[in-house]
Design an enzyme around this catalytic site. Structure first.
Site, PDB file in Angstrom:
ATOM      1  N   ARG A   1      -9.723  -0.926  -9.767  1.00 25.96           N
ATOM      2  CA  ARG A   1     -10.743   0.179  -9.821  1.00 25.96           C
ATOM      3  C   ARG A   1     -11.491  -0.119 -11.171  1.00 25.96           C
ATOM      4  O   ARG A   1     -12.499   0.800 -11.326  1.00 25.96           O
ATOM      5  CB  ARG A   1     -10.032   1.624  -9.892  1.00 25.96           C
ATOM      6  CG  ARG A   1      -9.356   1.875  -8.541  1.00 25.96           C
ATOM      7  CD  ARG A   1      -8.775   3.112  -8.478  1.00 25.96           C
ATOM      8  NE  ARG A   1      -8.214   3.672  -7.215  1.00 25.96           N
ATOM      9  CZ  ARG A   1      -7.318   4.469  -6.915  1.00 25.96           C
ATOM     10  NH1 ARG A   1      -6.779   5.380  -7.848  1.00 25.96           N
ATOM     11  NH2 ARG A   1      -6.938   4.466  -5.593  1.00 25.96           N
TER      12      ARG A   1
ATOM     13  N   GLU B   1      -7.004  -5.384  -1.400  1.00 28.88           N
ATOM     14  CA  GLU B   1      -7.053  -4.567  -0.144  1.00 28.88           C
ATOM     15  C   GLU B   1      -6.101  -5.684   0.675  1.00 28.88           C
ATOM     16  O   GLU B   1      -5.209  -5.247   1.450  1.00 28.88           O
ATOM     17  CB  GLU B   1      -8.347  -4.210   0.646  1.00 28.88           C
ATOM     18  CG  GLU B   1      -8.882  -3.257   0.022  1.00 28.88           C
ATOM     19  CD  GLU B   1      -8.227  -1.755  -0.278  1.00 28.88           C
ATOM     20  OE1 GLU B   1      -7.341  -1.653   0.503  1.00 28.88           O
ATOM     21  OE2 GLU B   1      -8.751  -0.970  -1.230  1.00 28.88           O
TER      22      GLU B   1
ATOM     23  N   LEU C   1       5.181 -12.397  -2.429  1.00 29.93           N
ATOM     24  CA  LEU C   1       4.217 -11.266  -1.475  1.00 29.93           C
ATOM     25  C   LEU C   1       4.413 -11.132  -0.282  1.00 29.93           C
ATOM     26  O   LEU C   1       4.383 -10.320   0.516  1.00 29.93           O
ATOM     27  CB  LEU C   1       2.850 -11.326  -1.854  1.00 29.93           C
ATOM     28  CG  LEU C   1       2.198 -10.762  -2.994  1.00 29.93           C
ATOM     29  CD1 LEU C   1       0.917 -11.283  -3.412  1.00 29.93           C
ATOM     30  CD2 LEU C   1       2.489  -9.253  -3.448  1.00 29.93           C
TER      31      LEU C   1
ATOM     32  N   TYR D   1       4.070 -12.463   3.798  1.00 31.57           N
ATOM     33  CA  TYR D   1       3.082 -12.429   4.728  1.00 31.57           C
ATOM     34  C   TYR D   1       1.744 -13.574   4.473  1.00 31.57           C
ATOM     35  O   TYR D   1       0.720 -13.317   4.082  1.00 31.57           O
ATOM     36  CB  TYR D   1       2.420 -11.034   4.996  1.00 31.57           C
ATOM     37  CG  TYR D   1       3.386 -10.111   5.392  1.00 31.57           C
ATOM     38  CD1 TYR D   1       3.690  -9.832   6.552  1.00 31.57           C
ATOM     39  CD2 TYR D   1       3.801  -9.417   4.411  1.00 31.57           C
ATOM     40  CE1 TYR D   1       4.756  -8.741   7.074  1.00 31.57           C
ATOM     41  CE2 TYR D   1       4.909  -8.229   4.858  1.00 31.57           C
ATOM     42  CZ  TYR D   1       5.283  -8.348   6.262  1.00 31.57           C
ATOM     43  OH  TYR D   1       6.122  -7.125   6.671  1.00 31.57           O
TER      44      TYR D   1
ATOM     45  N   TYR E   1     -10.409  -2.106   9.001  1.00 33.32           N
ATOM     46  CA  TYR E   1     -10.135  -1.417   7.564  1.00 33.32           C
ATOM     47  C   TYR E   1     -10.552  -2.211   6.621  1.00 33.32           C
ATOM     48  O   TYR E   1     -11.211  -1.381   5.534  1.00 33.32           O
ATOM     49  CB  TYR E   1      -8.573  -1.353   7.492  1.00 33.32           C
ATOM     50  CG  TYR E   1      -7.896  -0.875   6.258  1.00 33.32           C
ATOM     51  CD1 TYR E   1      -8.218   0.421   5.771  1.00 33.32           C
ATOM     52  CD2 TYR E   1      -7.514  -1.904   5.149  1.00 33.32           C
ATOM     53  CE1 TYR E   1      -7.893   0.726   4.458  1.00 33.32           C
ATOM     54  CE2 TYR E   1      -7.133  -1.434   3.961  1.00 33.32           C
ATOM     55  CZ  TYR E   1      -7.341  -0.265   3.536  1.00 33.32           C
ATOM     56  OH  TYR E   1      -7.260   0.094   2.348  1.00 33.32           O
TER      57      TYR E   1
ATOM     58  N   ASP F   1      -6.729   3.167   7.228  1.00 36.45           N
ATOM     59  CA  ASP F   1      -5.228   2.762   7.237  1.00 36.45           C
ATOM     60  C   ASP F   1      -4.222   3.746   7.586  1.00 36.45           C
ATOM     61  O   ASP F   1      -4.451   4.724   7.964  1.00 36.45           O
ATOM     62  CB  ASP F   1      -4.989   1.955   5.740  1.00 36.45           C
ATOM     63  CG  ASP F   1      -4.741   3.067   4.490  1.00 36.45           C
ATOM     64  OD1 ASP F   1      -5.068   4.241   4.883  1.00 36.45           O
ATOM     65  OD2 ASP F   1      -4.367   2.540   3.510  1.00 36.45           O
TER      66      ASP F   1
ATOM     67  N   CYS G   1       0.174  13.621   0.120  1.00 35.84           N
ATOM     68  CA  CYS G   1       0.535  13.692   1.277  1.00 35.84           C
ATOM     69  C   CYS G   1       1.606  12.365   1.812  1.00 35.84           C
ATOM     70  O   CYS G   1       1.019  11.464   2.700  1.00 35.84           O
ATOM     71  CB  CYS G   1      -0.812  13.633   2.519  1.00 35.84           C
ATOM     72  SG  CYS G   1      -0.433  14.257   3.821  1.00 35.84           S
TER      73      CYS G   1
HETATM   74  N1  ADE Z   1      -3.872   1.315  -0.822  1.00 36.17           N
HETATM   75  C1  ADE Z   1      -4.683   0.611   0.032  1.00 36.17           C
HETATM   76  N2  ADE Z   1      -5.836   0.583  -0.588  1.00 36.17           N
HETATM   77  C2  ADE Z   1      -5.906   1.116  -1.995  1.00 36.17           C
HETATM   78  C3  ADE Z   1      -6.669   1.314  -2.873  1.00 36.17           C
HETATM   79  N3  ADE Z   1      -7.706   0.800  -2.786  1.00 36.17           N
HETATM   80  N4  ADE Z   1      -6.260   2.029  -3.988  1.00 36.17           N
HETATM   81  C4  ADE Z   1      -4.947   2.455  -3.748  1.00 36.17           C
HETATM   82  N5  ADE Z   1      -4.075   2.374  -3.045  1.00 36.17           N
HETATM   83  C5  ADE Z   1      -4.346   1.690  -1.911  1.00 36.17           C
END
Ligand code: ADE
Length: 323
Positions: free
Chosen positions: A25, A37, A80, A82, A120, A138, A186
């Site tokens: 972020r 993602e 991780l 997959y 998504y 998602d 939630c």
């Molecule tokens: N789960 C999936 N994408 C996310 C994101 N961008 N931030 C937090 N949790 C997530």
């Protein structure tokens, strides 16, 4: 749907106040959103944080990812699971370099052309990195929407309904606020924290009734497979080989193994048995029950790659069998 137009006014202030401090972020570049993602698709946030930071340090941009050698990718992804995700991630980076001049497209429709990028992820990149009104639905978002409206949404209909609610100039935060509500209030397992919820008063299943949503599809039981795995040791090295290019853990390193439960007598043909143990690993659709022979061999058979433990990336199913 009368409730949905309330969402931006409720969720944006909630997000401003409560957003977790997550590394993807900080700078919401399309590359960072893509990498995070894809990692977050099947892995928990707590686990992803370190992997994401390491990945971005080692491969800071899309060109670096496009050019990365396979072993490096597998090392960055080791644990991780997959692994198809990281293969596709690199193919996507290569396509961005070759077909898009190294510049991410901003429209979900274009992003969908990238390998491993579905509706998504395309919506997440388009909205989070480019601020477009592109929904990213998602499991979290579907759960939130199902509970608020007490109805059974599918991904497409939820996306269509959400798209109309995107607030101009705040599309990025709106997508993340929906995810954040699902992840921190939630909740997917156990009771949701309705007393902390910014949409409690408009939610059709607040405090009670949330148990019914989302409606879960019936699950098939996992198939059980029995494997015999050999930890073949010689001069501080162990035998590795590549898995077939298709199927489970395609193309990854593995420890030699055979289907079924092999006897001591059979295993002793490889060398001197040092120890015998059991292991188990749960994949999405299968479960492996493993009988493990640790064997000291006389010579390094050329059909295997002999390497020190830890020097080649091994899927967790095998890695956890090693001392
Ligand atoms: N789960 C999936 N994408 C996310 C994101 N961008 N931030 C937090 N949790 C997530």
């Amino acid at each position: 749907m009368k409730k949905l137009p309330f969402l931006p006014d409720r969720l944006l202030p909630f997000f401003e106040k409560n957003a977790r401090d997550l590394p993807w972020r900080k700078k919401r570049t399309p590359y960072a959103v893509l990498v995070s993602e894809i990692m977050l698709q099947q892995t928990r946030v707590d686990t992803v944080i370190d992997y994401f930071n390491r990945f971005m340090t080692e491969l800071p941009n899309v060109q670096d990812l496009a050019d990365a050698p396979e072993e490096k990718l597998l090392q960055l992804w080791e644990g991780l699971g997959y692994y198809r995700r990281v293969r596709n991630l690199q193919k996507a980076a290569q396509m961005i370099v070759s077909d898009f001049n190294g510049i991410f497209p901003s429209e979900a429709r274009e992003l969908l052309k990238l390998p491993g990028v579905g509706a998504y992820t395309a919506g997440a990149i388009s909205s989070i990195a480019f601020g477009r009104p592109a929904p990213a639905v998602d499991g979290n978002v579907l759960r939130v929407l199902s509970r608020i409206t007490a109805s059974n949404w599918d991904t497409d209909s939820a996306g269509d309904a959400l798209q109309k609610q995107y607030p101009e100039g705040r599309c990025s935060d709106f997508t993340e606020s929906l995810m954040e509500l699902g992840a921190t209030v939630c909740l997917p397992n156990g009771a949701p924290r309705c007393t902390d919820c910014p949409v409690r008063d408009i939610c059709a299943s607040a405090d009670d009734g949330w148990q019914n949503w989302p409606v879960k599809p019936e699950k098939k039981p996992r198939k059980k497979e029995i494997q015999t795995v050999y930890i073949l040791r010689h001069n501080g090295k162990i035998a590795h080989r590549r898995r077939p290019e298709t199927g489970l853990l395609a193309g990854l390193w593995e420890l030699p193994n055979e289907p079924g439960r092999k006897t001591r007598e059979h295993a002793a043909e490889y060398g001197k048995i040092h120890a015998v143990k059991q292991g188990k690993h749960i994949f999405t659709h299968v479960e492996w029950e493993m009988l493990v022979y640790v064997i000291d061999v006389k010579a390094e058979s050329p059909e295997y790659v002999w390497a020190e433990q830890g020097s080649l990336p091994l899927p967790t199913a095998f890695r956890k069998l090693l001392p």
